[in-house]
Scaffold this motif. Structure first.
Motif, PDB file in Angstrom:
ATOM      1  N   LEU A  88       2.426  -3.069   8.780  1.00  0.00           N
ATOM      2  CA  LEU A  88       3.491  -2.646   9.677  1.00  0.00           C
ATOM      3  C   LEU A  88       3.056  -2.585  11.122  1.00  0.00           C
ATOM      4  O   LEU A  88       3.816  -2.969  12.020  1.00  0.00           O
TER       5      LEU A  88
ATOM      6  N   MET B 249       6.373  -5.408   1.213  1.00  0.00           N
ATOM      7  CA  MET B 249       6.187  -3.984   0.947  1.00  0.00           C
ATOM      8  C   MET B 249       6.218  -3.711  -0.555  1.00  0.00           C
ATOM      9  O   MET B 249       5.426  -2.919  -1.077  1.00  0.00           O
ATOM     10  N   GLN B 250       7.141  -4.376  -1.255  1.00  0.00           N
ATOM     11  CA  GLN B 250       7.216  -4.193  -2.708  1.00  0.00           C
ATOM     12  C   GLN B 250       5.892  -4.593  -3.359  1.00  0.00           C
ATOM     13  O   GLN B 250       5.364  -3.904  -4.235  1.00  0.00           O
TER      14      GLN B 250
ATOM     15  N   ASN C 212      -0.331   0.877  -5.433  1.00  0.00           N
ATOM     16  CA  ASN C 212      -0.393   2.159  -4.748  1.00  0.00           C
ATOM     17  C   ASN C 212      -0.612   3.331  -5.704  1.00  0.00           C
ATOM     18  O   ASN C 212       0.247   3.615  -6.525  1.00  0.00           O
TER      19      ASN C 212
ATOM     20  N   PRO D  98       2.509   6.885  -4.833  1.00  0.00           N
ATOM     21  CA  PRO D  98       3.704   6.135  -4.450  1.00  0.00           C
ATOM     22  C   PRO D  98       4.480   6.665  -3.241  1.00  0.00           C
ATOM     23  O   PRO D  98       5.310   5.948  -2.702  1.00  0.00           O
ATOM     24  N   ARG D  99       4.259   7.911  -2.818  1.00  0.00           N
ATOM     25  CA  ARG D  99       5.018   8.413  -1.663  1.00  0.00           C
ATOM     26  C   ARG D  99       4.229   8.299  -0.364  1.00  0.00           C
ATOM     27  O   ARG D  99       4.722   8.622   0.699  1.00  0.00           O
ATOM     28  N   THR D 100       2.950   7.834  -0.508  1.00  0.00           N
ATOM     29  CA  THR D 100       2.094   7.765   0.674  1.00  0.00           C
ATOM     30  C   THR D 100       1.756   6.325   1.008  1.00  0.00           C
ATOM     31  O   THR D 100       1.531   5.512   0.103  1.00  0.00           O
ATOM     32  N   ALA D 101       1.712   6.009   2.290  1.00  0.00           N
ATOM     33  CA  ALA D 101       1.404   4.644   2.712  1.00  0.00           C
ATOM     34  C   ALA D 101      -0.073   4.325   2.481  1.00  0.00           C
ATOM     35  O   ALA D 101      -0.948   5.132   2.755  1.00  0.00           O
TER      36      ALA D 101
ATOM     37  N   TYR E 294      -1.010   6.841   9.704  1.00  0.00           N
ATOM     38  CA  TYR E 294      -1.301   6.469  11.097  1.00  0.00           C
ATOM     39  C   TYR E 294      -0.458   5.311  11.623  1.00  0.00           C
ATOM     40  O   TYR E 294      -0.656   4.838  12.728  1.00  0.00           O
ATOM     41  N   THR E 295       0.514   4.862  10.825  1.00  0.00           N
ATOM     42  CA  THR E 295       1.286   3.688  11.211  1.00  0.00           C
ATOM     43  C   THR E 295       1.966   3.842  12.568  1.00  0.00           C
ATOM     44  O   THR E 295       1.787   3.016  13.463  1.00  0.00           O
TER      45      THR E 295
ATOM     46  N   MET F 126      -0.571  -1.127   3.962  1.00  0.00           N
ATOM     47  CA  MET F 126       0.805  -0.993   4.446  1.00  0.00           C
ATOM     48  C   MET F 126       0.817  -0.640   5.919  1.00  0.00           C
ATOM     49  O   MET F 126       1.593  -1.186   6.703  1.00  0.00           O
ATOM     50  N   CYS F 127      -0.031   0.320   6.292  1.00  0.00           N
ATOM     51  CA  CYS F 127      -0.103   0.732   7.692  1.00  0.00           C
ATOM     52  C   CYS F 127      -0.480  -0.462   8.550  1.00  0.00           C
ATOM     53  O   CYS F 127       0.130  -0.709   9.601  1.00  0.00           O
ATOM     54  N   THR F 128      -1.502  -1.213   8.118  1.00  0.00           N
ATOM     55  CA  THR F 128      -1.954  -2.368   8.881  1.00  0.00           C
ATOM     56  C   THR F 128      -0.844  -3.412   8.993  1.00  0.00           C
ATOM     57  O   THR F 128      -0.572  -3.940  10.066  1.00  0.00           O
TER      58      THR F 128
ATOM     59  N   MET G 156       5.628  10.951  10.186  1.00  0.00           N
ATOM     60  CA  MET G 156       7.065  10.626  10.316  1.00  0.00           C
ATOM     61  C   MET G 156       7.918  11.887  10.336  1.00  0.00           C
ATOM     62  O   MET G 156       8.813  12.035  11.147  1.00  0.00           O
TER      63      MET G 156
ATOM     64  N   SER H 150      -8.999   2.583   8.700  1.00  0.00           N
ATOM     65  CA  SER H 150      -8.970   2.292   7.270  1.00  0.00           C
ATOM     66  C   SER H 150     -10.237   2.719   6.552  1.00  0.00           C
ATOM     67  O   SER H 150     -10.352   2.609   5.344  1.00  0.00           O
TER      68      SER H 150
ATOM     69  N   ASN I 291      -3.554   1.939   3.260  1.00  0.00           N
ATOM     70  CA  ASN I 291      -4.118   1.366   4.487  1.00  0.00           C
ATOM     71  C   ASN I 291      -3.519  -0.005   4.782  1.00  0.00           C
ATOM     72  O   ASN I 291      -3.213  -0.335   5.924  1.00  0.00           O
TER      73      ASN I 291
ATOM     74  N   GLN J  26       3.208  -2.128  -2.721  1.00  0.00           N
ATOM     75  CA  GLN J  26       3.419  -0.882  -3.453  1.00  0.00           C
ATOM     76  C   GLN J  26       2.879  -0.964  -4.881  1.00  0.00           C
ATOM     77  O   GLN J  26       2.600   0.061  -5.503  1.00  0.00           O
TER      78      GLN J  26
END
Lengths: 176, 185
Positions: B132, B111-112, B118, B121-124, A152-153, B128-130, B1, B184, B126, B115
């Motif tokens: 960004l 971000m590192q 996580n 590993p290929r999905t963001a 959802y970003t 990370m989303c927040t 994306m 979230s 909560n 991660q």
């Protein structure tokens, strides 16, 4: 005041460096070795980021050169001027999440066409200063750790950006 | 994306082909990717400097102390990612001070750290989303670049946009935080 802020943020990194080097030497650390080892850790990240940046910048350039953004601007102009948003701001609003340098160019152009203190330029400055280049940042930050499912970003970023635009236009009209 | 990105490319490429032909479409693709190389080189400089500095700070033993002090600041916003709290704080601080591209290495470090926890590993996550979403809502307190631009263009009061920018930024940041809290759950 803003000169002071600019002065401080410019000096932070050099000052941090001096402090870190001095403290490191005091602790008898081989600072040259520590620096190069740390910098080397950054290399894989840079390599990992490149394909994501390539993909995003490619898509943005294709979109811009096709002229679709201009078409979209012309289509939504009557709608938005009804809501009180100057049609001249549309290219900026549409381009902002895609390109920072392109948006700055639009702001400059608005200022030279309508004057730096016109309502349009004033609003453009406010919109520019309260927003970010969403798609580029998402590609960069997520790409650096290899994430492709951004969930959802981007929708949240776009919605909050839109709220910022509306707030910006409102405040601009109120304070002009 | 994936959906957004392919929509941009398909609509853009089709339009380019129909309006200007294959050469224009090819150029856009190739030049766009080339821009990424140039940009990466620019970012590389700042990133290498930052990572080198971090290396010195780590080896001198300052990292742990710094981390503890900084994690208290944003710990509340990111309760599930204590390992990233310090780097998130530094990123927000760097952006608030208007460091622009120089703030990117801080964000990449955050971000590192995010991660590390996580599970996919290929999905963001909560967090990370927040993170960004908040970053993308513009945290810069004083838009120095714009003030300079207005001054150069001959404005009578270049800094008049400061408070309005703060108001607009605050609105977008609040909405971003609220939406992320909801999503979230």
């Amino acid at each position: 005041m803003q000169n002071l802020v600019a002065l401080i943020s410019g000096a932070i990194l050099p000052v941090l460096f001096i402090l870190a080097l001095a403290y490191g030497l005091f602790r008898r650390v081989n600072v040259y070795d520590a620096f190069t080892e740390g910098a080397a850790e950054g290399l894989p990240v840079l390599l990992r980021v490149l394909p994501y940046l390539a993909g995003m910048l490619m898509a943005i350039r294709v979109l811009r050169e096709s002229g679709l953004l201009n078409a979209l601007t012309n289509l939504s102009a009557p709608l938005l001027s009804g809501v009180g948003i100057d049609a001249n701001l549309l290219p900026l609003i549409l381009l902002r999440p895609l390109s920072g340098s392109g948006s700055m160019a639009i702001v400059k152009e608005l200022m030279s066409t309508f004057g730096a203190d016109s309502l349009v330029s004033y609003t453009a400055g406010i919109l520019m200063g309260s927003s970010e280049t969403i798609f580029y940042e998402a590609a960069l930050y997520f790409g650096s750790i290899g994430i492709t499912k951004t969930r959802y970003t981007i929708p949240v970023a776009l919605i909050s950006s839109l709220v910022g635009v509306i707030a910006g236009v409102l405040v601009a009209n109120l304070t002009y | 994306m994936a959906i957004i990105w392919s929509a941009m490319l398909i609509s853009g490429l089709l339009t380019l082909l129909l309006r200007f032909g294959g050469d224009a479409a090819m150029d856009a693709l190739l030049l766009g990717a080339a821009e990424a190389v140039t940009l990466s080189l620019e970012l590389a400089g700042a990133y290498l400097v930052f990572m080198g500095l971090t290396g010195i700070v780590k080896r001198a033993g300052l990292m742990e102390q710094l981390t503890k002090k900084l994690s208290r600041v944003t710990g509340a916003l990111f309760p599930n990612a204590p390992q990233a709290a310090a780097s998130i704080t530094m990123t927000f601080a760097a952006n608030m001070l208007g460091m622009g591209n120089a703030a990117t290495p801080f964000g990449l470090a955050a971000m590192q750290d995010l991660q590390k926890n996580n599970p996919d590993p290929r999905t963001a996550t909560n967090e990370m989303c927040t993170f960004l979403a908040i970053n993308s809502s513009c945290l810069q307190i004083i838009p120095t670049g714009l003030i300079a631009l207005r001054q150069a263009a001959g404005s009578a009061s270049p800094a008049a946009i400061v408070l309005p920018c703060l108001a607009a930024s605050a609105a977008s940041t609040i909405v971003a935080v609220m939406l992320c809290k909801i999503l979230s759950r």
